[in-house]
Design a protein around this motif. Structure first.
Motif, mmCIF file in Angstrom:
data_model
loop_
_atom_site.group_PDB
_atom_site.id
_atom_site.type_symbol
_atom_site.label_atom_id
_atom_site.label_comp_id
_atom_site.label_asym_id
_atom_site.label_seq_id
_atom_site.Cartn_x
_atom_site.Cartn_y
_atom_site.Cartn_z
ATOM 1 N N PRO A 289 -19.884 -60.057 -20.758
ATOM 2 C CA PRO A 289 -19.193 -61.332 -20.908
ATOM 3 C C PRO A 289 -18.639 -61.828 -19.584
ATOM 4 O O PRO A 289 -18.115 -61.063 -18.791
ATOM 5 N N LEU A 290 -18.726 -63.155 -19.397
ATOM 6 C CA LEU A 290 -18.254 -63.755 -18.163
ATOM 7 C C LEU A 290 -16.892 -64.403 -18.334
ATOM 8 O O LEU A 290 -16.259 -64.758 -17.358
ATOM 9 N N THR B 39 -25.809 -48.189 -8.035
ATOM 10 C CA THR B 39 -26.488 -49.415 -8.451
ATOM 11 C C THR B 39 -25.453 -50.409 -8.956
ATOM 12 O O THR B 39 -24.623 -50.072 -9.800
ATOM 13 N N VAL B 40 -25.500 -51.630 -8.430
ATOM 14 C CA VAL B 40 -24.592 -52.698 -8.844
ATOM 15 C C VAL B 40 -25.384 -53.763 -9.582
ATOM 16 O O VAL B 40 -26.406 -54.255 -9.070
ATOM 17 N N THR B 41 -24.960 -54.109 -10.786
ATOM 18 C CA THR B 41 -25.586 -55.191 -11.548
ATOM 19 C C THR B 41 -24.890 -56.501 -11.217
ATOM 20 O O THR B 41 -23.661 -56.594 -11.271
ATOM 21 N N ILE B 42 -25.677 -57.507 -10.843
ATOM 22 C CA ILE B 42 -25.142 -58.838 -10.539
ATOM 23 C C ILE B 42 -25.152 -59.648 -11.827
ATOM 24 O O ILE B 42 -26.213 -59.940 -12.382
ATOM 25 N N PRO B 43 -23.990 -60.022 -12.359
ATOM 26 C CA PRO B 43 -23.942 -60.685 -13.664
ATOM 27 C C PRO B 43 -24.390 -62.143 -13.614
ATOM 28 O O PRO B 43 -24.472 -62.755 -12.535
ATOM 29 N N GLU B 44 -24.679 -62.690 -14.773
ATOM 30 C CA GLU B 44 -25.026 -64.103 -14.883
ATOM 31 C C GLU B 44 -23.868 -64.945 -14.355
ATOM 32 O O GLU B 44 -22.694 -64.639 -14.565
ATOM 33 N N VAL C 59 -31.071 -73.395 -7.791
ATOM 34 C CA VAL C 59 -31.774 -72.110 -7.770
ATOM 35 C C VAL C 59 -31.851 -71.573 -9.195
ATOM 36 O O VAL C 59 -30.907 -71.707 -9.974
ATOM 37 N N SER C 60 -32.988 -70.993 -9.547
ATOM 38 C CA SER C 60 -33.198 -70.515 -10.913
ATOM 39 C C SER C 60 -33.465 -69.018 -10.978
ATOM 40 O O SER C 60 -33.630 -68.472 -12.072
ATOM 41 N N GLU C 61 -33.502 -68.349 -9.826
ATOM 42 C CA GLU C 61 -33.704 -66.911 -9.831
ATOM 43 C C GLU C 61 -33.085 -66.307 -8.580
ATOM 44 O O GLU C 61 -32.806 -67.000 -7.602
ATOM 45 N N GLY C 62 -32.879 -64.989 -8.631
ATOM 46 C CA GLY C 62 -32.303 -64.306 -7.484
ATOM 47 C C GLY C 62 -32.108 -62.834 -7.776
ATOM 48 O O GLY C 62 -32.606 -62.305 -8.776
ATOM 49 N N VAL C 63 -31.372 -62.172 -6.910
ATOM 50 C CA VAL C 63 -31.144 -60.727 -7.045
ATOM 51 C C VAL C 63 -30.239 -60.461 -8.238
ATOM 52 O O VAL C 63 -29.160 -61.037 -8.368
ATOM 53 N N LYS C 64 -30.700 -59.574 -9.117
ATOM 54 C CA LYS C 64 -29.946 -59.208 -10.322
ATOM 55 C C LYS C 64 -29.403 -57.788 -10.257
ATOM 56 O O LYS C 64 -28.535 -57.415 -11.052
ATOM 57 N N GLU C 65 -29.942 -57.003 -9.321
ATOM 58 C CA GLU C 65 -29.517 -55.610 -9.217
ATOM 59 C C GLU C 65 -29.703 -55.135 -7.782
ATOM 60 O O GLU C 65 -30.704 -55.449 -7.139
ATOM 61 N N ILE C 66 -28.730 -54.374 -7.289
ATOM 62 C CA ILE C 66 -28.780 -53.808 -5.934
ATOM 63 C C ILE C 66 -28.580 -52.303 -6.043
ATOM 64 O O ILE C 66 -27.665 -51.843 -6.747
ATOM 65 N N TYR D 259 -17.399 -59.408 -14.172
ATOM 66 C CA TYR D 259 -17.537 -57.953 -14.114
ATOM 67 C C TYR D 259 -18.857 -57.560 -13.457
ATOM 68 O O TYR D 259 -19.906 -58.134 -13.759
ATOM 69 N N PHE D 260 -18.777 -56.577 -12.565
ATOM 70 C CA PHE D 260 -19.951 -56.060 -11.859
ATOM 71 C C PHE D 260 -20.175 -54.604 -12.282
ATOM 72 O O PHE D 260 -19.599 -53.691 -11.678
ATOM 73 N N PRO D 261 -20.993 -54.347 -13.311
ATOM 74 C CA PRO D 261 -21.252 -52.964 -13.732
ATOM 75 C C PRO D 261 -21.835 -52.137 -12.591
ATOM 76 O O PRO D 261 -22.690 -52.606 -11.836
ATOM 77 N N VAL D 262 -21.363 -50.912 -12.463
ATOM 78 C CA VAL D 262 -21.796 -50.001 -11.413
ATOM 79 C C VAL D 262 -22.296 -48.705 -12.035
ATOM 80 O O VAL D 262 -21.638 -48.135 -12.899
ATOM 81 N N ARG D 263 -23.453 -48.249 -11.569
ATOM 82 C CA ARG D 263 -24.021 -46.984 -12.015
ATOM 83 C C ARG D 263 -23.942 -46.004 -10.850
ATOM 84 O O ARG D 263 -24.501 -46.245 -9.779
ATOM 85 N N GLN D 264 -23.243 -44.902 -11.052
ATOM 86 C CA GLN D 264 -23.046 -43.895 -10.014
ATOM 87 C C GLN D 264 -23.867 -42.654 -10.357
ATOM 88 O O GLN D 264 -23.730 -42.076 -11.433
ATOM 89 N N GLU D 265 -24.751 -42.260 -9.431
ATOM 90 C CA GLU D 265 -25.596 -41.086 -9.637
ATOM 91 C C GLU D 265 -25.121 -39.953 -8.734
ATOM 92 O O GLU D 265 -24.851 -40.166 -7.554
ATOM 93 N N CYS D 266 -25.041 -38.763 -9.285
ATOM 94 C CA CYS D 266 -24.500 -37.618 -8.554
ATOM 95 C C CYS D 266 -25.330 -36.366 -8.826
ATOM 96 O O CYS D 266 -25.032 -35.626 -9.771
ATOM 97 N N ASP D 267 -26.364 -36.120 -8.033
ATOM 98 C CA ASP D 267 -27.144 -34.877 -8.142
ATOM 99 C C ASP D 267 -27.515 -34.558 -9.587
ATOM 100 O O ASP D 267 -27.270 -33.462 -10.092
#
Length: 325
Positions: free
Chosen positions: A4-5, A56-61, A94-101, A133-141
């Motif tokens: 949600p935005l 990994t950072v999700t770029i929200p709508e 603009v109609s498209e762009g980076v959605k995930e980094i 909100y910018f969801p973040v995924r953290q990976e650890c071994d």
């Protein structure tokens, strides 16, 4: 999953109070609509003692034109996709762009701290009082933690196990109207901060960088940090410091931002702390004024108007009222 935005003010305030509980937080937690946002994801520790090996950072709508900053020792990838609707930008709709980094392949030990940086533009999809909100995924071994939970209206982020980092949207401070004061002399009030005499040196044709200067006074009881700046002619603006090392002038970015302590006035001037506007798309012309922004960790994004002084000027034009403290 849809993120949600729009969220209530209570949820926004609870998120700001939550960083001490989370592994992944954002350094700048306030910003204004239709402004460039410098996202600094801070990783304070790993997953149950394991080193962080991916982020990994999700770029929200509603957030467009996202660009990551490369990080030494890490492999950088992005995923692009379509926006739910076109958004206006400096270069047309603009109609498209980076959605995930994603940054992967490095190793950040559990007992060390680091930051992962990106830049993006916040649109008016979120009104002041809401939170992006910018969801973040953290990976650890082999272990994975998803920081993507969003507070429900009226819920505290303290009740969430894995809260998503967020940015509270606030109304932009009103910039001084044209003609209200001599160029560069207007003071801009932003919460406890007062920004005085912002100016930029003019550049010769073909130049790719320009220096910016100003002073900031903090009348509050809490420190703040100047973390970035923007003007339409530059791809990005950073805080830099010029210092002498064995007789040689060296310049370096102030990675965590320039601290403005309570009761202190900090002066950004040639030869010291300054703004560095990079990847210019055209010349900065003496006598012009440029609308831009300053981004602070607490005060958020503040609109300012930069006067443009001569090439190599040590101070703005007479009447600018620039003082050195």
């Amino acid at each position: 999953m849809t993120f949600p935005l729009r969220a209530g003010l209570a949820a926004a305030l609870s998120l700001v109070a939550a960083p001490a509980l989370a592994h992944a937080v954002l350094a700048v937690t306030q910003a204004s609509p239709n402004q460039t946002y410098r996202g600094v994801v801070q990783i304070g520790h790993g997953c149950d003692g394991k080193a962080t090996t991916g982020l990994t950072v999700t770029i929200p709508e509603g957030v467009i034109a996202a660009k990551p900053m490369p990080k030494a020792g890490w492999q950088l990838t992005t995923v692009k996709g379509a926006y739910a609707r076109p958004y206006p930008s400096h270069h047309g709709a603009v109609s498209e762009g980076v959605k995930e980094i994603a940054w992967r392949g490095g190793s950040l030990p559990d007992d060390q701290y680091d930051e992962f940086v990106f830049q993006a533009r916040l649109t008016d999809a979120v009104a002041p009082g809401g939170t992006v909100y910018f969801p973040v995924r953290q990976e650890c071994d082999g272990a994975v933690v998803d920081w993507r939970e969003v507070p429900a209206p009226g819920q505290s982020a303290r009740d969430l196990k894995s809260p998503a980092p967020g940015v509270r949207i606030v109304a932009a401070a009103a910039a001084a109207p044209a003609g209200a004061a001599p160029a560069g002399s207007a003071s801009i009030k932003a919460g406890d901060l007062t920004v005085t005499a912002p100016w930029i040196r003019a550049t010769p044709g073909g130049a790719k960088v320009a220096g910016g200067y100003l002073q900031v006074t903090n009348t509050g009881k809490e420190p703040d940090r100047l973390v970035s700046a923007s003007i339409p002619l530059a791809a990005r603006g950073e805080v830099h410091q010029m210092a002498m090392d064995k007789g040689v002038a060296k310049m370096a970015p102030v990675e965590a931002g320039l601290v403005i302590k309570p009761g202190e006035t900090v002066v950004l001037k040639p030869g010291g702390y300054h703004l560095m506007f990079m990847d210019l798309t055209g010349p900065v012309k003496a006598g012009d004024t440029l609308d831009g922004t300053l981004t602070f960790a607490r005060a958020g994004t503040v609109p300012v108007r930069f006067a443009v002084g001569a090439i190599g000027a040590a101070a703005p034009e007479a009447g600018g009222g620039h003082q050195h403290h």
